[in-house]
Write a protein that holds these residues in place. Structure first.
Motif, short mmCIF file in Angstrom:
data_model
loop_
_atom_site.label_atom_id
_atom_site.label_comp_id
_atom_site.label_asym_id
_atom_site.label_seq_id
_atom_site.Cartn_x
_atom_site.Cartn_y
_atom_site.Cartn_z
N ASP A 1 0.84 -1.19 0.00
CA ASP A 1 0.00 0.00 0.00
C ASP A 1 0.88 1.25 0.00
O ASP A 1 2.06 1.21 0.38
CB ASP A 1 -0.90 0.04 1.24
N ARG B 1 -3.38 -3.07 -4.02
CA ARG B 1 -2.59 -2.98 -5.25
C ARG B 1 -2.13 -4.38 -5.67
O ARG B 1 -1.53 -5.10 -4.89
CB ARG B 1 -1.37 -2.07 -5.04
N GLU C 1 -5.73 -1.00 -8.43
CA GLU C 1 -5.64 -0.52 -7.05
C GLU C 1 -6.87 0.30 -6.69
O GLU C 1 -7.60 0.78 -7.56
CB GLU C 1 -4.39 0.35 -6.85
N GLN D 1 -3.62 4.49 -1.34
CA GLN D 1 -3.66 3.54 -2.45
C GLN D 1 -3.55 2.14 -1.84
O GLN D 1 -2.52 1.79 -1.26
CB GLN D 1 -2.52 3.80 -3.43
#
Length: 203
Positions: free
Chosen positions: A110, A133, A155, A130
């Motif tokens: 992340d 992912r 993501e 984010q």
């Protein structure tokens, strides 16, 4: 990671209408202790041809992968504007990490950034996270800059300003030796909201 290399990305809205361009230029590359660091100049021009923002940020590359310095991704013009107004900015976060060796199904770390802005009588916090992912698949993609063999990364993006959250998901097409070739952003309902692709590449 080579001085003088330039990229241009063209952005479009959900209907495919041009929304502006972003030009990147590698202005400086240095090596120290097994780490290569590149300073990238970014210039955003809107659909009317007006230069809206110019900023510098850094990439670093080791034998393990590439890191994007999140602290320097905050536009320098925005920082100057806020400091000129007497505001204090405190930026913290976790770099975006992209391993050199990718494989389908791989999960990535992340990333996040938090910007705290302080001024007499006012505090404001902006956050971007984010998460989730991962490498979804391999795919060949063609843009005006050429045809590239890419890994497709997906993501979740959550941004929060003054308690107001916005949830988006994104797909990013990455090509070895080039970087990002295409990106698509989707709203919380799964509908395409914006599109960006590599339209010029010079080295």
């Amino acid at each position: 990671m080579e001085e003088g290399v330039s990229f241009q990305y063209t952005m479009s809205d959900r209907k495919g209408k041009p929304d502006g361009t972003t030009d990147y230029y590698v202005k400086d590359v240095s090596n120290s202790g097994g780490t290569t660091t590149a300073t990238m100049n970014m210039k955003f021009t809107d659909k009317k041809g007006k230069e809206v923002m110019v900023s510098d940020f850094k990439f670093s590359c080791t034998g393990d992968g590439v890191k994007i310095d999140y602290n320097s991704l905050v536009p320098s013009q925005m920082m100057k504007q806020y400091t000129d107004m007497g505001m204090e900015m405190d930026i913290s976060g976790t770099d975006i990490d992209i391993p050199n060796s990718l494989s389908v199904g791989q999960e990535l770390k992340d990333a996040n950034v938090t910007v705290n802005i302080k001024m007499t009588g006012m505090n404001m916090t902006m956050k971007v996270d984010q998460t989730n992912r991962k490498v979804e698949k391999k795919e060949s993609v063609t843009t005006p800059a050429g045809t590239f063999d890419c890994y497709v990364l997906t993501e979740n993006n959550v941004s929060e300003t003054m308690g107001i959250k916005q949830n988006m998901t994104s797909k990013i097409w990455l090509a070895e030796g080039i970087g990002m070739v295409k990106q698509e952003m989707y709203n919380k309902n799964g509908n395409l909201s914006s599109h960006m692709e590599l339209t010029k590449y010079n080295r």
